[in-house]
Design a protein around this motif. Structure first.
Motif, PDB file in Angstrom:
ATOM      1  N   GLY A 132       0.766  -1.241   0.000  1.00  0.00           N
ATOM      2  CA  GLY A 132       0.000   0.000   0.000  1.00  0.00           C
ATOM      3  C   GLY A 132       0.794   1.286   0.000  1.00  0.00           C
ATOM      4  O   GLY A 132       0.264   2.342   0.366  1.00  0.00           O
ATOM      5  N   ILE A 133       2.048   1.261  -0.435  1.00  0.00           N
ATOM      6  CA  ILE A 133       2.841   2.498  -0.432  1.00  0.00           C
ATOM      7  C   ILE A 133       3.567   2.707  -1.764  1.00  0.00           C
ATOM      8  O   ILE A 133       4.628   3.336  -1.807  1.00  0.00           O
ATOM      9  N   SER A 134       3.011   2.200  -2.852  1.00  0.00           N
ATOM     10  CA  SER A 134       3.676   2.356  -4.154  1.00  0.00           C
ATOM     11  C   SER A 134       3.827   3.825  -4.540  1.00  0.00           C
ATOM     12  O   SER A 134       4.775   4.199  -5.229  1.00  0.00           O
ATOM     13  N   GLN A 135       2.903   4.676  -4.058  1.00  0.00           N
ATOM     14  CA  GLN A 135       2.966   6.108  -4.385  1.00  0.00           C
ATOM     15  C   GLN A 135       4.143   6.809  -3.711  1.00  0.00           C
ATOM     16  O   GLN A 135       4.481   7.939  -4.059  1.00  0.00           O
ATOM     17  N   LEU A 136       4.790   6.124  -2.775  1.00  0.00           N
ATOM     18  CA  LEU A 136       5.908   6.727  -2.038  1.00  0.00           C
ATOM     19  C   LEU A 136       7.250   6.178  -2.511  1.00  0.00           C
ATOM     20  O   LEU A 136       8.275   6.438  -1.880  1.00  0.00           O
ATOM     21  N   ALA A 137       7.262   5.456  -3.604  1.00  0.00           N
ATOM     22  CA  ALA A 137       8.464   4.737  -4.033  1.00  0.00           C
ATOM     23  C   ALA A 137       9.675   5.650  -4.206  1.00  0.00           C
ATOM     24  O   ALA A 137      10.804   5.246  -3.910  1.00  0.00           O
ATOM     25  N   GLN A 138       9.482   6.873  -4.668  1.00  0.00           N
ATOM     26  CA  GLN A 138      10.610   7.761  -4.935  1.00  0.00           C
ATOM     27  C   GLN A 138      10.932   8.698  -3.783  1.00  0.00           C
ATOM     28  O   GLN A 138      11.794   9.568  -3.909  1.00  0.00           O
ATOM     29  N   ARG A 139      10.281   8.514  -2.670  1.00  0.00           N
ATOM     30  CA  ARG A 139      10.598   9.326  -1.502  1.00  0.00           C
ATOM     31  C   ARG A 139      11.733   8.703  -0.704  1.00  0.00           C
ATOM     32  O   ARG A 139      11.970   7.510  -0.777  1.00  0.00           O
ATOM     33  N   TYR A 140      12.390   9.563   0.079  1.00  0.00           N
ATOM     34  CA  TYR A 140      13.455   9.112   0.949  1.00  0.00           C
ATOM     35  C   TYR A 140      12.887   8.824   2.342  1.00  0.00           C
ATOM     36  O   TYR A 140      11.813   9.318   2.699  1.00  0.00           O
ATOM     37  N   PRO A 141      13.577   8.022   3.149  1.00  0.00           N
ATOM     38  CA  PRO A 141      13.052   7.685   4.468  1.00  0.00           C
ATOM     39  C   PRO A 141      12.669   8.893   5.322  1.00  0.00           C
ATOM     40  O   PRO A 141      11.697   8.826   6.078  1.00  0.00           O
ATOM     41  N   ALA A 142      13.420   9.990   5.200  1.00  0.00           N
ATOM     42  CA  ALA A 142      13.108  11.183   5.993  1.00  0.00           C
ATOM     43  C   ALA A 142      11.820  11.861   5.541  1.00  0.00           C
ATOM     44  O   ALA A 142      11.309  12.742   6.233  1.00  0.00           O
ATOM     45  N   GLN A 143      11.288  11.450   4.390  1.00  0.00           N
ATOM     46  CA  GLN A 143      10.104  12.102   3.838  1.00  0.00           C
ATOM     47  C   GLN A 143       8.819  11.304   4.053  1.00  0.00           C
ATOM     48  O   GLN A 143       7.783  11.674   3.523  1.00  0.00           O
ATOM     49  N   VAL A 144       8.885  10.214   4.835  1.00  0.00           N
ATOM     50  CA  VAL A 144       7.701   9.395   5.070  1.00  0.00           C
ATOM     51  C   VAL A 144       7.508   9.200   6.569  1.00  0.00           C
ATOM     52  O   VAL A 144       8.416   9.459   7.373  1.00  0.00           O
ATOM     53  N   SER A 145       6.325   8.737   6.937  1.00  0.00           N
ATOM     54  CA  SER A 145       6.037   8.495   8.354  1.00  0.00           C
ATOM     55  C   SER A 145       6.707   7.220   8.837  1.00  0.00           C
ATOM     56  O   SER A 145       7.201   6.405   8.038  1.00  0.00           O
ATOM     57  N   GLY A 146       6.704   7.025  10.160  1.00  0.00           N
ATOM     58  CA  GLY A 146       7.294   5.816  10.719  1.00  0.00           C
ATOM     59  C   GLY A 146       6.606   4.552  10.235  1.00  0.00           C
ATOM     60  O   GLY A 146       7.259   3.551   9.937  1.00  0.00           O
ATOM     61  N   GLY A 147       5.274   4.598  10.148  1.00  0.00           N
ATOM     62  CA  GLY A 147       4.537   3.434   9.673  1.00  0.00           C
ATOM     63  C   GLY A 147       4.824   3.123   8.219  1.00  0.00           C
ATOM     64  O   GLY A 147       4.945   1.950   7.823  1.00  0.00           O
ATOM     65  N   GLN A 148       4.952   4.164   7.391  1.00  0.00           N
ATOM     66  CA  GLN A 148       5.263   3.956   5.981  1.00  0.00           C
ATOM     67  C   GLN A 148       6.682   3.408   5.812  1.00  0.00           C
ATOM     68  O   GLN A 148       6.920   2.521   4.988  1.00  0.00           O
ATOM     69  N   ALA A 149       7.616   3.921   6.615  1.00  0.00           N
ATOM     70  CA  ALA A 149       8.990   3.415   6.554  1.00  0.00           C
ATOM     71  C   ALA A 149       9.048   1.953   6.978  1.00  0.00           C
ATOM     72  O   ALA A 149       9.781   1.148   6.393  1.00  0.00           O
ATOM     73  N   GLN A 150       8.247   1.597   7.999  1.00  0.00           N
ATOM     74  CA  GLN A 150       8.262   0.211   8.456  1.00  0.00           C
ATOM     75  C   GLN A 150       7.649  -0.724   7.420  1.00  0.00           C
ATOM     76  O   GLN A 150       8.060  -1.877   7.282  1.00  0.00           O
ATOM     77  N   ARG A 151       6.664  -0.249   6.658  1.00  0.00           N
ATOM     78  CA  ARG A 151       6.124  -1.067   5.561  1.00  0.00           C
ATOM     79  C   ARG A 151       7.204  -1.321   4.510  1.00  0.00           C
ATOM     80  O   ARG A 151       7.316  -2.428   3.965  1.00  0.00           O
ATOM     81  N   ALA A 152       7.997  -0.286   4.218  1.00  0.00           N
ATOM     82  CA  ALA A 152       9.101  -0.468   3.273  1.00  0.00           C
ATOM     83  C   ALA A 152      10.114  -1.469   3.819  1.00  0.00           C
ATOM     84  O   ALA A 152      10.678  -2.273   3.066  1.00  0.00           O
ATOM     85  N   ALA A 153      10.353  -1.436   5.133  1.00  0.00           N
ATOM     86  CA  ALA A 153      11.274  -2.394   5.746  1.00  0.00           C
ATOM     87  C   ALA A 153      10.742  -3.826   5.622  1.00  0.00           C
ATOM     88  O   ALA A 153      11.504  -4.764   5.415  1.00  0.00           O
ATOM     89  N   VAL A 154       9.425  -3.988   5.757  1.00  0.00           N
ATOM     90  CA  VAL A 154       8.812  -5.304   5.567  1.00  0.00           C
ATOM     91  C   VAL A 154       9.014  -5.761   4.124  1.00  0.00           C
ATOM     92  O   VAL A 154       9.364  -6.922   3.862  1.00  0.00           O
ATOM     93  N   ALA A 155       8.817  -4.852   3.172  1.00  0.00           N
ATOM     94  CA  ALA A 155       9.024  -5.194   1.759  1.00  0.00           C
ATOM     95  C   ALA A 155      10.467  -5.601   1.511  1.00  0.00           C
ATOM     96  O   ALA A 155      10.735  -6.572   0.789  1.00  0.00           O
TER      97      ALA A 155
END
Length: 304
Positions: A132-155
């Motif tokens: 559920g975070i494909s729209q954030l693919a080109q953002r850097y970790p500092a530009q997303v929330s903690g929950g969004q960053a953790q989803r990327a970590a799961v991926a």
């Protein structure tokens, strides 16, 4: 449980830091294609056991096997190779590499395994979409929330289709609602891929989502075990290519976090020079959205 269905196993595994009481004492644990929650109070060895199962730490005695490969007798490089191929890791904090976009962070494990960048990028984009975070693919970790960053970590932990995912308090740094959602996504995605999950938690609600709950006090955590003090000597000087700045005691509790690369990629046998380097424009963008790291030019007066 047949040998072919065992994802990870510890046999009479003990671990102690030098001159300290044991953190693990003859632990026996066998995990098949299931989700197992390790529970217990702080200091009972949950994180230490995860690090032994991954090969980051070498047990003082006993054996650890990952998909049938006994890793306790292997060299650092050999353990790293097993970890890169068969193990996914999710930390309490996302531990994404700050200079890479979410897409680059997620695709990196496949690139380290030799996949063409085009294939790795496409797979990473699909997995980000699944979470559920494909729209954030080109953002850097500092530009997303903690929950969004953790989803990327799961991926990132799942992209190379590991046999087992080791998760250390994955929702611990998030609010209850966000953390619960991230954990559900992790378990659903892992189960759909046939991967085992071993997660450490002290939260009964989190443990209830697993297929099986294992209390550390019942499998070999010494009564009253505690991690050694952080002030101790460095015990994991280098883990598979990256400096992993655990000091004596941090494997059983907190961890000194000196750099995102050091903590995020303990399973990589590659040097930091092998990481994809962002363009100068991207580096400026990332730098503009993260705290400045410029070294102070103020000189300390020389004492006479």
């Amino acid at each position: 449980m047949t040998e072919r269905t065992v994802a990870v196993e510890a046999r009479a595994t003990s671990f102690a830091f030098p001159l300290e009481q044991p953190i693990l004492d003859h632990v026996d644990l066998t995990v098949g294609r299931e989700a197992v929650a390790l529970t217990g109070t702080s200091g009972t060895g949950k994180t230490t056991l995860l690090h032994c199962l991954s090969g980051i730490l070498v047990p003082s005695s006993g054996a650890v096997a990952v998909t049938g490969h006994v890793i306790t007798g292997m060299t650092t490089e050999e353990r790293s190779a097993i970890r890169r191929r068969h193990v996914g890791m999710v930390f309490q904090f996302s531990e994404l590499i700050a200079e890479l976009t979410l897409l680059e962070n997620v695709s990196l494990p496949l690139e380290l395994l030799g996949s063409p960048r085009r294939v790795a990028t496409r797979t990473a984009r699909d997995l980000l979409g699944e979470l559920g975070i494909s729209q954030l693919a080109q953002r850097y970790p500092a530009q997303v929330s903690g929950g969004q960053a953790q989803r990327a970590a799961v991926a990132r932990a799942l992209i190379h289709e590991p046999s087992v995912v080791l998760a250390d308090e994955p929702p611990g740094a998030l609010d209850a609602a966000t953390g619960g959602r991230v954990l559900e996504l992790l378990l659903d995605a892992a189960r759909s891929r046939g991967a085992a999950v071993v997660l450490a938690t002290h939260d009964a609600a989190v443990a209830a989502l697993a297929d099986r709950v294992v209390d550390m006090a019942e499998i070999g955590a010494p009564h009253g075990a505690r991690p050694p003090p952080v002030a101790g000597a460095v015990v994991a000087r280098r883990s598979s290519g990256f400096v992993f700045s655990d000091r004596a005691g941090t494997a059983g509790g907190g961890r000194e976090r000196s750099s995102s690369a050091a903590c995020a990629w303990p399973w990589s046998a590659h040097s930091s020079a092998s990481l994809p380097r962002p363009s100068s424009r991207r580096r400026r963008t990332a730098r503009g959205n993260a705290p400045s790291r410029r070294r102070s030019t103020t000189r300390t007066p020389r004492l006479a």
